[in-house]
Design a protein around this motif. Structure first.
Motif, short mmCIF file in Angstrom:
data_model
loop_
_atom_site.label_atom_id
_atom_site.label_comp_id
_atom_site.label_asym_id
_atom_site.label_seq_id
_atom_site.Cartn_x
_atom_site.Cartn_y
_atom_site.Cartn_z
N LEU C 11 -44.32 -32.88 -4.76
CA LEU C 11 -44.25 -32.56 -6.08
C LEU C 11 -45.45 -31.75 -6.44
N ASP C 13 -45.71 -29.39 -10.49
CA ASP C 13 -45.66 -29.13 -11.77
C ASP C 13 -44.94 -27.77 -11.91
N HIS C 16 -46.54 -27.95 -17.88
CA HIS C 16 -46.34 -28.96 -18.93
C HIS C 16 -46.49 -28.42 -20.49
N ALA C 17 -46.73 -27.46 -20.64
CA ALA C 17 -46.83 -26.34 -22.10
C ALA C 17 -45.75 -25.98 -22.42
N ILE C 18 -44.54 -26.40 -22.10
CA ILE C 18 -43.82 -26.12 -23.32
C ILE C 18 -43.47 -26.84 -24.67
N PRO C 19 -43.31 -26.08 -26.16
CA PRO C 19 -44.26 -26.50 -27.33
C PRO C 19 -43.06 -28.30 -27.12
N PRO C 20 -43.13 -29.04 -27.69
CA PRO C 20 -42.47 -29.88 -27.70
C PRO C 20 -41.20 -29.39 -29.18
N GLN C 21 -39.40 -30.53 -28.80
CA GLN C 21 -38.75 -30.08 -28.42
C GLN C 21 -37.49 -28.55 -29.03
N PRO C 49 -34.73 -33.49 -27.36
CA PRO C 49 -35.11 -33.57 -28.33
C PRO C 49 -33.98 -34.99 -28.80
N PHE C 104 -37.74 -42.22 -23.83
CA PHE C 104 -38.59 -41.58 -22.55
C PHE C 104 -37.78 -40.74 -21.23
N ARG C 107 -38.83 -40.53 -17.74
CA ARG C 107 -39.28 -41.26 -16.75
C ARG C 107 -37.81 -42.66 -16.46
N ARG C 157 -48.11 -17.56 -23.41
CA ARG C 157 -49.36 -17.58 -23.88
C ARG C 157 -50.12 -16.05 -23.35
N PHE C 158 -50.32 -15.52 -23.40
CA PHE C 158 -51.08 -14.39 -23.46
C PHE C 158 -50.86 -13.41 -23.98
N SER C 207 -41.57 -10.00 -15.88
CA SER C 207 -41.72 -10.36 -14.28
C SER C 207 -40.36 -11.57 -14.24
#
Lengths: 241, 241, 241
Positions: C11, C13, C16-21, C49, C104, C107, C157-158, C207
């Protein structure tokens, strides 16, 4: 630290986003996750405001899993989900790092214990049995003449407001239901977010089997601006109360 | 990229939360972590404001570990902790991706080098020896007649204010000690957070073996609102100075 | 859930930082990542969503990879990068969890499908072929007499402002180029951040092979305070237009 002791361990991060010192948020996260972990998984939990104090470090065997961390209620909800449990205090220095930080036992005490468990060391080797684990002080919802009253216990990263009202208690109420929170009434309990109109408040049973208040395509926290502890009242409309 | 070259590699995320361009924060994080990594671990560090410029890409062998990334001081502190080191510049194109992005060498140069190291390629294969690695410009604390004076070098996610004053220097001072920061005096150095009264400022040696200022159950940053570079003075009360 | 079905899975990752929806942000992240994944990687994407609604769950075979998640355009860009694709709807209940949360499916439906794919179950076993996948509605840049006009599609994020203008379209324009955004003109397209003066706005191909606006050592978002959808105009200075 774990791979240094048990090189074949498979490490999976559950979350690194629990707010500092928030044992309740950690407990709810673990409760939501443990039913889905494979047998023999060892869970390390480090939400540990009492690190370095006299609070005990424990390993708990619950169902087919082990839970390792501070004895501060972090595992109360997960353990209940998993079924019969027994616990030991982590006192055997053989299974700790030699020097133990007073501010980071996750590294020096919990991680080594988890790794040694993974290599097959028996639970009783780690220390004496504990039969008075600290229990999390999670308020239970209360029955009212017309329904159930609970509170918001967690706000997730989507802005969903998760309550202490569980799906089973909710299922006992006669439909249709309405939900009151923060001065607003939600007139139904939906099956999923998308059943509500876009950008509208809705109430539903979320993936952790608790009632939550959400906004389809948005953030319920952003709309209601209510915090943890906010009362949430579910009422059976048919009750007339 | 790493698994494409070395499918058996075990990947562990140390942190993805270093603030953009903050080489010092990355260096302190790595310093705190490397003593606990298993032998033969290969660390990839990508805090790289000079990406695409003439700054060198390097691989460092330090103690039983390898460190791979930009030659900008990111590995200075980790390398010192690990002991004798030697380094090479990553110039051999055989161990890079064919097309190298000018903005993301983490992907195209550092990750491949780490993966090839993991498969057993010898350090000297990657390029010529480097004996003038760029050193991080971390201010050292200074002795004063009465104690030590340093600065805040990092604020962690708990709001702890971590200083450049190391545990060994601190241990040389005669107890009892007091600590001055941001106009506030802390009258003792505690063993752990929980030794201080709840929601009270305290000073202690944290898990990275540096003096830090914290709040038991809260955030020292939230209380003091001081930034990196803030002076921190430790005074031996017995000195009378 | 994946390890419960396929214990040997590796596994990793991605984010896990994509904004909601934010399906577009997820789609751009996947587009940037998939060219670098080893053959036979199975990608699970959960920006969803419409979870619990009638939107389909799909598995896509594209190039040497599989993509598993909601049929909402999340995989459109990644799939285009990977080449010829075919898809099935995830309808075979044998490859889902028995109880499927309406909130969800990551899952209960996507993760199990990915795990079963990893164990070798053939794509066609999961359900009927889908030949009308929902396509992401990403605006394409337009040619103008003097150059190209696009928009900001993502802020990373930069604080880099990533546009929908791809490197290939850009390479067709005659140098020198200038870039207009938010009332500011950038007088060249740089090769890398460090080619621009410190703390100065620059434009370059990032990039992910798209034009981006950045600040060397800082945040373009912090300087310009413009949002997604902001127009970005590239002009060939020689055009005289």
């Amino acid at each position: 630290v774990i791979l240094g002791i048990c090189p074949d361990a498979t490490l999976v991060d559950i979350s690194h986003a629990i707010p500092p010192q928030d044992v309740l948020a950690g407990a709810l996260e673990l409760e939501a996750v443990v039913p889905y972990l494979p047998p023999h998984t060892i869970v390390v939990g480090v939400v540990d405001p009492g690190v370095g104090s006299a609070r005990r470090a424990v390993a708990i065997e619950a169902g087919a899993l082990h839970l390792v961390g501070p004895d501060n209620g972090l595992f109360t909800l997960a353990s209940r989900r998993l079924g019969p449990a027994r616990a030991v205090e982590l006192t055997n220095r053989r299974y700790m790092r030699e020097a133990i930080s007073h501010t980071f036992e996750g590294r020096d005490r919990f991680a080594p214990a988890a790794a040694w468990l993974a290599t097959g060391v028996a639970l009783d080797e780690f220390g004496p049995a504990v039969d008075d684990l600290v229990a999390l002080d999670l308020p239970l919802p209360t029955r009212t003449p017309a329904g159930i009253e609970g509170i918001v216990v967690r706000i997730d990263r989507f802005g969903n407001l998760i309550t202490n009202i569980d799906a089973i208690s909710l299922a006992r109420l006669a439909d249709p239901l309405c939900v009151d929170i923060g001065g607003t009434r939600i007139h139904t309990v939906s099956r999923t977010y998308a059943d509500a109109a876009a950008n509208t408040l809705c109430a539903l049973v979320g993936s952790s089997e608790r009632l939550e208040v959400a906004v389809n395509g948005g953030s319920a926290f952003g709309v209601l601006r209510v915090g943890r502890g906010t009362p949430v009242r579910v009422r059976s409309v048919a009750s007339g109360a």
